[in-house]
Design an enzyme around this catalytic site. Structure first.
Site, PDB file in Angstrom:
ATOM      1  N   GLY A  11       0.818  -1.220   0.000  1.00 27.05           N
ATOM      2  CA  GLY A  11       0.000   0.000   0.000  1.00 27.05           C
ATOM      3  C   GLY A  11       0.846   1.263   0.000  1.00 27.05           C
ATOM      4  N   SER A  39      -1.919 -10.191  -3.562  1.00 21.81           N
ATOM      5  CA  SER A  39      -0.537  -9.779  -3.839  1.00 21.81           C
ATOM      6  C   SER A  39       0.487 -10.863  -3.542  1.00 21.81           C
ATOM      7  CB  SER A  39      -0.192  -8.539  -3.004  1.00 21.81           C
ATOM      8  OG  SER A  39      -1.090  -7.504  -3.271  1.00 21.81           O
ATOM      9  N   CYS A 127      -3.177  11.001  10.545  1.00 24.03           N
ATOM     10  CA  CYS A 127      -2.167  11.843   9.891  1.00 24.03           C
ATOM     11  C   CYS A 127      -2.414  13.343  10.095  1.00 24.03           C
ATOM     12  CB  CYS A 127      -2.104  11.510   8.402  1.00 24.03           C
ATOM     13  SG  CYS A 127      -3.710  11.448   7.610  1.00 24.03           S
ATOM     14  N   GLN A 154      -6.618  18.043   2.336  1.00 26.89           N
ATOM     15  CA  GLN A 154      -5.922  16.757   2.419  1.00 26.89           C
ATOM     16  C   GLN A 154      -5.666  16.113   1.059  1.00 26.89           C
ATOM     17  OE1 GLN A 154      -8.137  15.835   6.628  1.00 26.89           O
ATOM     18  NE2 GLN A 154      -7.199  14.095   5.609  1.00 26.89           N
ATOM     19  N   HIS A 240      -0.572  16.894   3.392  1.00 22.22           N
ATOM     20  CA  HIS A 240      -1.767  17.620   3.827  1.00 22.22           C
ATOM     21  C   HIS A 240      -1.389  19.036   4.249  1.00 22.22           C
ATOM     22  CE1 HIS A 240      -3.749  13.864   3.668  1.00 22.22           C
ATOM     23  NE2 HIS A 240      -3.880  13.583   4.951  1.00 22.22           N
TER      24      HIS A 240
HETATM   25  P1  A2P Z   1      -3.110  -5.520  -1.448  1.00 17.30           P
HETATM   26  O1  A2P Z   1      -2.223  -4.598  -2.240  1.00 17.30           O
HETATM   27  O2  A2P Z   1      -2.762  -6.942  -1.607  1.00 17.30           O
HETATM   28  O3  A2P Z   1      -4.586  -5.222  -1.605  1.00 17.30           O
HETATM   29  P2  A2P Z   1      -3.639   1.366   0.688  1.00 17.30           P
HETATM   30  O4  A2P Z   1      -3.772   2.015   2.046  1.00 17.30           O
HETATM   31  O5  A2P Z   1      -2.637   2.014  -0.183  1.00 17.30           O
HETATM   32  O6  A2P Z   1      -4.972   1.152   0.039  1.00 17.30           O
HETATM   33  O7  A2P Z   1      -3.062  -0.114   0.977  1.00 17.30           O
HETATM   34  C1  A2P Z   1      -3.757  -1.050   1.736  1.00 17.30           C
HETATM   35  C2  A2P Z   1      -2.815  -2.206   2.090  1.00 17.30           C
HETATM   36  O8  A2P Z   1      -3.557  -3.153   2.860  1.00 17.30           O
HETATM   37  C3  A2P Z   1      -2.294  -2.935   0.875  1.00 17.30           C
HETATM   38  O9  A2P Z   1      -0.987  -3.393   1.109  1.00 17.30           O
HETATM   39  C4  A2P Z   1      -3.261  -4.105   0.785  1.00 17.30           C
HETATM   40  O10 A2P Z   1      -2.742  -5.238   0.120  1.00 17.30           O
HETATM   41  C5  A2P Z   1      -3.436  -4.428   2.235  1.00 17.30           C
HETATM   42  N1  A2P Z   1      -4.628  -5.246   2.430  1.00 17.30           N
HETATM   43  C6  A2P Z   1      -5.884  -5.018   1.993  1.00 17.30           C
HETATM   44  N2  A2P Z   1      -6.704  -6.040   2.319  1.00 17.30           N
HETATM   45  C7  A2P Z   1      -5.942  -6.951   2.977  1.00 17.30           C
HETATM   46  C8  A2P Z   1      -6.183  -8.230   3.563  1.00 17.30           C
HETATM   47  N3  A2P Z   1      -7.395  -8.794   3.529  1.00 17.30           N
HETATM   48  N4  A2P Z   1      -5.131  -8.878   4.142  1.00 17.30           N
HETATM   49  C9  A2P Z   1      -3.921  -8.323   4.163  1.00 17.30           C
HETATM   50  N5  A2P Z   1      -3.616  -7.118   3.632  1.00 17.30           N
HETATM   51  C10 A2P Z   1      -4.610  -6.431   3.055  1.00 17.30           C
END
Ligand code: A2P
Length: 332
Positions: A11, A39, A127, A154, A240
């Site tokens: 993320g 991922s 934040c 923001q 922000h």
């Molecule tokens: P993924 O890239 O596999 O969806 P952001 O804040 O930029 O949206 O990122 C959210 C983060 O949380 C990403 O790394 C995302 O992984 C991860 N994430 C979302 N859903 C899950 C889940 N069910 N289990 C683990 N990580 C998650």
């Protein structure tokens, strides 16, 4: 620390962890980069080269010394308590535990001692709250703050990597004459300003606004602080901006405030009236310090008890990844 896990490594904040941890010399024996099953198996650029991403499971957190969580509140609620019970120090970027009485909410420049009272989980504040608190705190210590009216501008990346991609694709769409199609946000984000996309309470305040009140009170240890926030999204990629009106218990001059802020940790004064150089999100992006400027008397408070100022801070960095890493450094 032998093993460090990043939960949400793919993320927007997860990627920033790589930058901050790399720059600050963190080199554990093992990194575990965790994200959703979508991922798993992907490789991403990490500190010293490419690293494979794994799916987050309870087993993946076993034996981890430090876990930096940034995958949203529901993931934190599901995985952080068990990890902490198993001996992992969890620093959580979500709002899941911030207001729990047994969980310290820490900005290292303000309340580092709170971190040492942890029971396995330490919460990283919101934040916008960190950016405001970092600037208010040194002023508050010199001259007690009674009331704050703050408005935020923001950046979209505060809502994650998909939101940033939405701003970029929508900007291209609008410039090409195509209708913008919001998916992450409730309103078009390109060439637009709209109310922060968090749920509203019965009084009409969105969650971001109430977080700024309650979290600042907890960090300062002062429940008498009055804060009224208006939180808005602007079509900015990163960092922000906040405009702040502060009412103090006693008169305070802009020069005195500038002096205090000039020596405050984590803050940089950018306040050049002659060349009209003041804090901007572009200048605040990618740096550690929160910028503060446009420091002037609030003329609506004739007894000199009011100041107005503008601050800008990188919400992925001091507002998230950097603050979390600084908390870990308090306990290393
Ligand atoms: P993924 O890239 O596999 O969806 P952001 O804040 O930029 O949206 O990122 C959210 C983060 O949380 C990403 O790394 C995302 O992984 C991860 N994430 C979302 N859903 C899950 C889940 N069910 N289990 C683990 N990580 C998650």
């Amino acid at each position: 620390m032998n093993t460090i896990a990043i939960v949400g490594a793919t993320g927007a904040v997860g990627r920033e962890f790589a930058v901050v941890l790399g720059q600050r010399g963190w080199r554990p024996r093992r990194w575990r980069l965790l994200a959703s099953p979508r991922s798993a198996g992907q490789t991403i650029r990490w500190i010293d080269g490419e690293q494979c991403v794994e799916a987050l499971t309870p087993e993946a957190l076993r034996g981890v010394d430090l876990a930096l969580f940034s995958a949203g509140g529901s993931i934190s609620r599901e995985y952080a308590p068990a990890a902490a019970a198993g001996g992992t120090l969890v620093i959580d970027n979500s709002s899941a535990f911030r207001m729990d009485a047994g969980v310290p909410l820490v900005v290292p420049e303000i309340n580092p001692e709170a971190a040492r009272r942890h029971r396995g989980i330490i919460a990283n504040p919101n934040c916008s709250t960190i950016i405001l608190a970092l600037v208010l705190w040194p002023l508050h210590r010199a001259c007690p703050v009674q009331r704050v009216i703050v408005s935020t501008y923001q950046a979209v990346s505060g809502a994650g990597a998909r939101a940033l991609a939405e701003l970029e694709s929508q900007t291209r769409d609008v410039l090409a004459g195509r209708e913008p199609r919001p998916q992450v946000f409730p309103a078009p984000c390109a060439f637009n300003v709209f109310s922060h996309n968090s749920p509203l309470d019965d009084d009409g305040y969105n969650l971001e606004e109430t977080k700024m009140l309650h979290e600042t009170r907890k960090i300062f240890g002062d429940d008498s602080l009055r804060i009224s926030a208006t939180c808005m999204r602007v079509p900015v990629r990163r960092a922000h901006t906040e405009t702040v009106a502060v009412e103090f218990a006693r008169p305070i001059s802009p020069d005195a405030a500038r002096d205090i802020l000039s020596s405050a940790p984590g803050v940089r004064v950018v306040d050049d009236r002659r060349s009209q150089r003041f804090p901007t999100p572009l200048e605040a992006s990618g740096i550690d310090e929160v910028l503060v400027g446009r420091i002037r008397q609030d003329l609506s408070l004739p007894d000199g008890r009011g100041l107005k100022l503008v601050c800008a801070g990188d919400q992925l960095r001091k507002g998230a990844a950097l603050n979390a890493v600084q908390i870990a450094e308090l306990l290393r």
